[in-house]
Design a protein around this motif. Structure first.
Motif, PDB file in Angstrom:
ATOM      1  N   UNK A  73      80.999  -1.895  29.334  1.00 11.52           N
ATOM      2  CA  UNK A  73      82.259  -2.434  29.867  1.00 11.52           C
ATOM      3  C   UNK A  73      82.019  -3.126  31.207  1.00 11.52           C
ATOM      4  N   UNK A  74      82.430  -4.382  31.291  1.00 11.59           N
ATOM      5  CA  UNK A  74      82.465  -5.083  32.576  1.00 11.59           C
ATOM      6  C   UNK A  74      83.926  -5.088  33.034  1.00 11.59           C
ATOM      7  N   UNK A  75      84.262  -4.303  34.047  1.00 16.97           N
ATOM      8  CA  UNK A  75      85.673  -4.225  34.434  1.00 16.97           C
ATOM      9  C   UNK A  75      86.187  -5.506  35.074  1.00 16.97           C
ATOM     10  N   UNK A  76      85.271  -6.375  35.453  1.00 17.78           N
ATOM     11  CA  UNK A  76      85.712  -7.624  36.066  1.00 17.78           C
ATOM     12  C   UNK A  76      84.783  -8.760  35.649  1.00 17.78           C
ATOM     13  N   UNK A  77      85.280  -9.665  34.837  1.00 19.99           N
ATOM     14  CA  UNK A  77      84.516 -10.885  34.558  1.00 19.99           C
ATOM     15  C   UNK A  77      85.214 -11.998  35.324  1.00 19.99           C
ATOM     16  N   UNK A 111      92.989  -2.161  32.811  1.00 23.07           N
ATOM     17  CA  UNK A 111      91.698  -1.591  32.410  1.00 23.07           C
ATOM     18  C   UNK A 111      91.865  -0.351  31.526  1.00 23.07           C
ATOM     19  N   UNK A 112      91.234  -0.381  30.364  1.00 27.40           N
ATOM     20  CA  UNK A 112      91.289   0.761  29.443  1.00 27.40           C
ATOM     21  C   UNK A 112      89.857   1.170  29.155  1.00 27.40           C
ATOM     22  N   UNK A 113      89.522   2.407  29.436  1.00 27.85           N
ATOM     23  CA  UNK A 113      88.165   2.873  29.137  1.00 27.85           C
ATOM     24  C   UNK A 113      88.261   3.916  28.028  1.00 27.85           C
ATOM     25  N   UNK A 114      88.026   3.454  26.817  1.00 26.04           N
ATOM     26  CA  UNK A 114      88.146   4.356  25.658  1.00 26.04           C
ATOM     27  C   UNK A 114      86.849   5.097  25.392  1.00 26.04           C
ATOM     28  N   UNK A 115      86.866   5.881  24.300  1.00 25.57           N
ATOM     29  CA  UNK A 115      85.666   6.648  23.947  1.00 25.57           C
ATOM     30  C   UNK A 115      84.563   5.754  23.384  1.00 25.57           C
ATOM     31  N   UNK A 116      84.890   4.484  23.184  1.00 25.95           N
ATOM     32  CA  UNK A 116      83.860   3.574  22.665  1.00 25.95           C
ATOM     33  C   UNK A 116      83.101   2.877  23.798  1.00 25.95           C
ATOM     34  N   UNK A 117      83.258   3.364  25.023  1.00 22.89           N
ATOM     35  CA  UNK A 117      82.528   2.766  26.153  1.00 22.89           C
ATOM     36  C   UNK A 117      81.393   3.709  26.557  1.00 22.89           C
TER      37      UNK A 117
END
Ligand code: PLP
Length: 417
Positions: free
Chosen positions: A130-134, A174-180
Motif C-alpha cells: 500500500x502506498x498511502x500517498x501517490x 485511507x483503508x488498510x484491509x487484511x489484504x495489505x
C-alpha cells in the motif's frame, strides 16, 4: 525463443526503463539537457572526500582486500557495526548490527521486501503493498513478481502561497484491509520533494501496528544521511519500521550500496535473499565509507555540504521557474527535499507524455508525471497527467537553458497557440 511469465513481466517496457534509457542518452548526446534522471550531482567537496578515502584504501591495501573477498550475505561486518553505533549515539535507536543488512542499492532491497511481504501466500491469500500517498517513486512500480501488487491513494492537495502546493495523506479515505502486507512511503518523496510530516508518519505507524504489518520508510534522501531535507522532520524508526537507506544520494550511486534497518526477522530474510540472488552485496561502498561512519563525518558532511548544496539549487530553480512561467495555473510542490521539483500545470491542454515528447524533441529531458502513480488506475484523474518531474541539481547553465525551453512550450500551450 520464448520467455516465461517472469521473463515477459520483467522485459516489458517499464517506466524505469525509459528513465534509464534517457539517462543514458543524456550522457551520450552532447546536446541533451538532462533534467530527467535521478543521478546525484557531483558535489566537489564530496568527490574530494571520496577521492581521499579511496586513495587511503588503495595505499593501505584495503581496496584490493575489499575487491578480492566476498562479504557475508548481510554485508560488511565492520560497516554494519559502525552504523549501528552511530545511529545509537546520534538518534538513540536501540539497534545492533543484527538490525542492519546491506543490499546492492536500495532498489534491490525494495524488490526483496515487496515480494517478501506481499504477493501470494501459502494458504492462498494475496496481499498488496500500500502506498498511502501517490505520486510515489517510479522505481517501485515494476518491482513485483505478481500483477496488481500495489494499491495507492490519491493525496489531498493543499494550495499554499507563492503558487506552491503540498500533498498530504488523505487519512479519511485511507483503508488498510487484511489484504495489505506492508505500507510504504518515500520520505522525502521522489518525485515530489514532499516530506511527510511527523504526525503523518506517526499516524501511519499506528495504523501499521494495529494491522500487524510493517511500515516501510524509504529514506534514500533523508536524515541522518544524505540529509537532503529542507523542512523539519524527525528521523523515525522503531521495531515495526523497515527503514531503507542508501549511499547513492550522498554521491556514491555507482557503488550500489543499500542499507536496510529493521527487526532481526526481516534482516535474516534479506540476508537469505541476498545469499541466493547475489551471494553477497558489493563491498566497495561500505569499504570507502567506513571511516566516515566511524568518525561521524557522514552526518556532518550531509548537514554542512550536501544539504546546503541542494537547497541552494532548489531555490535557484524555483526562482527561474516563477519568472519564466507567470501563469497562475502553474504550481510547484513545496520543495522540502530530494533532488526534484514537481511541477503541476493545472488544465494543461495536453497529456504530460505529449509534453515530454515535445520537450525531448527540443533536447530537454524531463520525466512525465503519469509514471509516478503506481497502484492508481484512474485515467480520468487529470492531475496525474498534468505534472512533470524536473531534476534541479544540474549546473546553473543547464538548468537555466532547460527552464527556458520548458517555459516557451508551457507559455505557448497556456496561451492556446
Ligand atoms: N528510493 C528512491 C526514492 C529513489 O529515488 C531511488 C533512486 O533514485 C532509490 C530508492 C534507489 O536508489 P539506490 O538503488 O541507488 O539506492
Amino acid at each position: 525463443m520464448e520467455f516465461s511469465l517472469f521473463g515477459e513481466k520483467f522485459t516489458r517496457h517499464a517506466g524505469i526503463t525509459q528513465l534509464m534509457d534517457d539517462l543514458n542518452e543524456g550522457l551520450t548526446n552532447p546536446d541533451a539537457i538532462m533534467l530527467g534522471g535521478g543521478n546525484p550531482a557531483p558535489i566537489p567537496a564530496m568527490l574530494e572526500r571520496f577521492q581521499t578515502e579511496a586513495k587511503q584504501l588503495l595505499d593501505n591495501g584495503e581496496l584490493v582486500k575489499a575487491m578480492a573477498n566476498y562479504d557475508g550475505p548481510q554485508g560488511k561486518d565492520r560497516f554494519t557495526k559502525a552504523l549501528a553505533t552511530l545511529l545509537n549515539k546520534e538518534l538513540g535507536w536501540a539497534i545492533s548490527a543484527n538490525n542492519i543488512a546491506l543490499t546492492n542499492g536500495s532498489q534491490n532491497a525494495f524488490f526483496y521486501l515487496f515480494n517478501l511481504l506481499a504477493g501470494e501466500f501459502a494458504d492462498g491469500r494475496k496481499k498488496k503493498v500500500l502506498f498511502p500517498l501517490a505520486p510515489e517513486y517510479i522505481g517501485y512500480a515494476d518491482s513485483a513478481l505478481t500483477e496488481n501488487h500495489f494499491v495507492a491513494y490519491k493525496p489531498t492537495i493543499e494550495k499554499l502561497s507563492d503558487g506552491q502546493f503540498k500533498y498530504h495523506v488523505d487519512f479519511e479515505s485511507l483503508q488498510v484491509g487484511d489484504d495489505i502486507g506492508v505500507i510504504c512511503v518515500s520520505r522525502p518523496t521522489n518525485p515530489t520533494g514532499n516530506v511527510l510530516t511527523d504526525e503523518e508518519i506517526e499516524h501511519l505507524d499506528q495504523i501499521a501496528r494495529d494491522k500487524g504489518i510493517p511500515l516501510l520508510i524509504d529514506n534514500a534522501y533523508g536524515v541522518p544521511f544524505p540529509g537532503i531535507i529542507f523542512s523539519q522532520a524527525k528521523p523515525f524508526w522503531n521495531s515495526n519500521t523497515i527503514l531503507c537507506m542508501s549511499l547513492s544520494k550522498l554521491g556514491l550511486p555507482g557503488t550500489r550500496c543499500g542499507i536496510v534497518i529493521a527487526d532481526e526477522k526481516i534482516i535474516n530474510a534479506i540476508a537469505n535473499l541476498s545469499g541466493i540472488i547475489n551471494l553477497a552485496p558489493g563491498s566497495l561502498g561500505p569499504a570507502i565509507t567506513i571511516p566516515m561512519i566511524e568518525s561521524g563525518d557522514i552526518i556532518t558532511l550531509s548537514e554542512q555540504v550536501v544539504k546546503p548544496f541542494y537547497q541552494q539549487k532548489a531555490e535557484f530553480a524555483v526562482t527561474l521557474l516563477r519568472d519564466a512561467i507567470p501563469d497562475p495555473r502553474f504550481h510547484i510542490h513545496k520543495p522540502e527535499g530530494a533532488l526534484f521539483l514537481w511541477l503541476w500545470f493545472e488544465d494543461l491542454p495536453i497529456h504530460s507524455q505529449a509534453l515530454y515528447e515535445r520537450l525531448k524533441a527540443k533536447n530537454l529531458l524531463i520525466v512525465p508525471g503519469h509514471y509516478f502513480f503506481p497502484g492508481i488506475d484512474d485515467p480520468k484523474w487529470r492531475h496525474s497527467q498534468e505534472c512533470i518531474r524536473l531534476n534541479y541539481s544540474q549546473s546553473e547553465d543547464l538548468v537555466r537553458r532547460g527552464i527556458a525551453i520548458l517555459a516557451e512550450e508551457i507559455n505557448q500551450l497556456y496561451s492556446g497557440n
